[in-house]
Enzyme design. Structure first.
Site, PDB file in Angstrom:
ATOM      1  NE  ARG A   1      27.648  50.982 -13.356  1.00 28.56           N
ATOM      2  CZ  ARG A   1      27.612  49.698 -12.944  1.00 28.56           C
ATOM      3  NH1 ARG A   1      26.468  49.058 -12.851  1.00 28.56           N
ATOM      4  NH2 ARG A   1      28.714  49.068 -12.632  1.00 28.56           N
TER       5      ARG A   1
ATOM      6  CG  HIS B   1      33.230  47.917 -15.135  1.00 23.75           C
ATOM      7  ND1 HIS B   1      33.295  48.878 -14.146  1.00 23.75           N
ATOM      8  CD2 HIS B   1      32.308  46.998 -14.688  1.00 23.75           C
ATOM      9  CE1 HIS B   1      32.476  48.558 -13.161  1.00 23.75           C
ATOM     10  NE2 HIS B   1      31.866  47.431 -13.465  1.00 23.75           N
TER      11      HIS B   1
ATOM     12  CD  GLN C   1      34.125  43.841 -11.914  1.00 26.48           C
ATOM     13  OE1 GLN C   1      33.093  44.383 -11.542  1.00 26.48           O
ATOM     14  NE2 GLN C   1      34.664  42.833 -11.244  1.00 26.48           N
TER      15      GLN C   1
ATOM     16  CG  ASP D   1      30.129  40.736 -18.236  1.00 23.40           C
ATOM     17  OD1 ASP D   1      29.251  40.563 -17.375  1.00 23.40           O
ATOM     18  OD2 ASP D   1      30.333  41.851 -18.772  1.00 23.40           O
TER      19      ASP D   1
ATOM     20  CB  CYS E   1      32.153  41.720 -13.522  1.00 21.83           C
ATOM     21  SG  CYS E   1      30.902  41.625 -14.823  1.00 21.83           S
TER      22      CYS E   1
ATOM     23  NE  ARG F   1      34.031  47.206  -8.827  1.00 24.81           N
ATOM     24  CZ  ARG F   1      32.862  47.512  -9.417  1.00 24.81           C
ATOM     25  NH1 ARG F   1      32.064  46.553  -9.822  1.00 24.81           N
ATOM     26  NH2 ARG F   1      32.521  48.775  -9.639  1.00 24.81           N
TER      27      ARG F   1
HETATM   28  N1  NVA Z   1      28.956  44.051 -19.204  1.00 24.61           N
HETATM   29  C1  NVA Z   1      27.995  44.291 -18.143  1.00 24.61           C
HETATM   30  C2  NVA Z   1      28.701  44.526 -16.862  1.00 24.61           C
HETATM   31  C3  NVA Z   1      27.815  44.801 -15.690  1.00 24.61           C
HETATM   32  C4  NVA Z   1      28.584  45.067 -14.429  1.00 24.61           C
HETATM   33  C5  NVA Z   1      27.124  45.467 -18.516  1.00 24.61           C
HETATM   34  O1  NVA Z   1      27.646  46.461 -19.041  1.00 24.61           O
HETATM   35  O2  NVA Z   1      25.913  45.396 -18.297  1.00 24.61           O
HETATM   36  N1   CP Z   2      30.130  44.339 -11.431  1.00 20.91           N
HETATM   37  C1   CP Z   2      29.403  45.462 -11.291  1.00 20.91           C
HETATM   38  O1   CP Z   2      29.783  46.539 -11.719  1.00 20.91           O
HETATM   39  O2   CP Z   2      28.216  45.291 -10.629  1.00 20.91           O
HETATM   40  P1   CP Z   2      27.035  46.330 -10.519  1.00 20.91           P
HETATM   41  O3   CP Z   2      26.431  46.490 -11.883  1.00 20.91           O
HETATM   42  O4   CP Z   2      26.077  45.707  -9.551  1.00 20.91           O
HETATM   43  O5   CP Z   2      27.568  47.641 -10.024  1.00 20.91           O
END
Ligand code: NVA
Ligand code: CP
Length: 323
Positions: A121, A148, A151, A243, A283, A311
Site C-alpha cells: 500500500r 484499490h 476493495q 468514499d 469502503c 475483504r
Molecule cells: N480513498 C481512500 C480509501 C481508503 C481505504 C484513500 O485513499 O484514503
Molecule cells: N478500505 C480500506 O482499505 O481500509 P483500510 O484503509 O483500513 O485498510
C-alpha cells in the site's frame, strides 16, 4: 466432510495461469476470470464458516509493505494468510530501508529471495509497477493513489451476496473520482452493472480510466453514466456507494474539499430518490457528517461491515490464485 473438492475449488482452470502474476489493477482479470474469482471467494468464505478452512498455502510467506495507514487491509491480509495456512510480515516504511532511500528495485530483488508474495500500500501507482517489474514474486496492490483492486473485488462479492446477481444492478458512486471509484467502476463495467458516477467539477474520474471502463461496458452490456448531478445519479438506484472526500495523501486540500463536496453528501434527503430498498456501501474509514450522514451509514440500508468482512474472503481468493 467438506473439502476443496466439495466446493469445486479445483479445477479453476481459467485462473491457473494467474499463478505468479501480479494484481495491480482489478482489470488484470477479464470478465470470466473476475466471475471465477468472486465464486472462489464465496467458496472459500463458505468453507471458513463451515469450520473447514481451505489451507493451500502452508509454508508460504506474504510481506505487507505499508507507507500509508490501514486497519482493514492490514488485518484482513494478515488473518487471511494465516487462515490459508501461511504467514505474513507487517513491514512499515518507517522501519524498512526503503524509507531511508534504498531503491525499490533493490528492495524487490531482496524480498524475492525471502518471500513468496508482497502486498503493498503506497502513494504512487508507478512505485508498485516498479516493484512488480523487479520482483520475481507476485505483487498485490493494497491501494495506491490510483487504484484499490482488493476493495473492488470485495465490493462486487458483497453486491452479489445481497442482490443475488450483478448484471444490470443499478450502482451509483457519489463523491471523489479517486482510487476506490476507479477500481469499482472498472470492475463493475467488466461484470455488467448499470453504473452512474456523480462527482463535483474538478474531481471527475481519470478520462482514460473511464474510456477503458466504457470499452468493458460495451462488451459486458454494462451502462456507464457520469454526471455532476447527484440527484440524477441516485434516481432509483439500488446500491449507493461513497468514499471519503479527502483521501490519504491529500490532507492539504481538506478545507477546500469540504466546500467543493458539500452538495454531494449521501443523506436521507438525497436517498428519497433511490430505490426504497437501496443498499449503502462505503469502503471505510467513513466520516459521518461529511460524505455520509449517520442516519444512512448507521441505518438498515447499510452493508458496510459485510463489505469490510468480504475483504478477507476476496483477498484469500486472490492469494490462492497468485500463489
Ligand atoms: N480513498 C481512500 C480509501 C481508503 C481505504 C484513500 O485513499 O484514503
Ligand atoms: N478500505 C480500506 O482499505 O481500509 P483500510 O484503509 O483500513 O485498510
Amino acid at each position: 466432510m467438506l473439502s476443496a473438492k466439495t466446493f469445486n475449488l479445483y479445477p479453476n482452470l481459467n485462473l491457473q495461469h494467474f499463478k505468479g502474476r501480479d494484481v495491480l489493477r482489478i482489470d488484470e482479470f477479464n470478465q470470466q476470470e473476475l466471475h471465477q474469482l468472486v465464486q472462489l471467494a464465496l467458496d472459500i468464505k463458505k468453507m471458513q464458516k463451515a469450520g473447514t478452512p481451505y489451507q493451500p498455502l502452508k509454508g508460504k510467506t506474504l510481506g505487507m509493505i505499508f507507507t500509508k495507514s490501514s486497519t482493514r487491509t492490514r488485518v484482513s491480509f494478515e488473518v487471511g494468510m494465516y487462515q490459508l495456512g501461511g504467514m505474513s510480515l507487517f513491514l512499515s516504511d518507517r522501519d524498512l530501508q526503503i524509507g531511508r532511500g534504498e531503491p525499490i528495485s533493490d528492495t524487490a530483488q531482496v524480498m524475492s529471495r525471502y518471500l513468496d508474495c508482497i502486498m503493498i500500500r503506497t502513494h504512487a501507482h508507478e512505485d508498485v509497477e516498479e516493484l512488480a517489474r523487479y520482483a520475481d514474486i507476485p505483487i498485490i496492490n493494497g491501494l495506491t493513489d490510483q487504484f484499490h483492486p482488493c476493495q473492488a473485488l470485495a465490493d462486487l462479492l458483497t453486491i452479489l451476496e445481497h442482490k443475488g446477481s450483478l448484471e444490470g444492478v443499478k450502482l451509483t458512486y457519489i463523491g471523489d473520482g479517486n482510487n476506490v471509484a476507479n477500481s469499482l467502476v472498472l470492475g463493475a463495467a467488466l461484470l455488467g452493472l448499470d453504473i452512474r458516477v456523480a462527482t463535483p467539477e474538478g474531481y471527475e474520474m481519470d478520462p482514460q480510466i473511464l474510456q477503458q471502463a466504457q470499452a468493458y461496458a460495451n462488451q459486458s452490456g454494462a451502462k456507464l453514466l457520469t454526471t455532476h448531478d447527484p440527484l440524477e445519479a441516485v434516481h432509483q438506484t439500488e446500491v449507493i456507494y461513497t468514499d471519503v472526500w479527502t483521501s490519504m495523501g491529500f490532507e492539504a486540500e481538506n478545507e477546500k474539499r469540504l466546500k467543493d463536496f458539500a452538495a454531494y453528501q449521501v443523506n436521507q434527503d438525497l436517498m428519497k430518490n433511490a430505490d426504497p430498498n437501496y443498499l449503502f456501501m462505503h469502503c471505510l474509514p467513513a466520516h459521518r457528517g461529511e460524505e455520509v450522514a449517520a442516519d444512512v451509514i448507521d441505518s438498515k440500508h447499510s452493508i458496510v461491515f459485510d463489505q469490510a468482512e468480504n475483504r478477507l474472503h476476496a483477498q484469500k481468493a486472490i492469494l490462492t490464485t497468485v500463489l
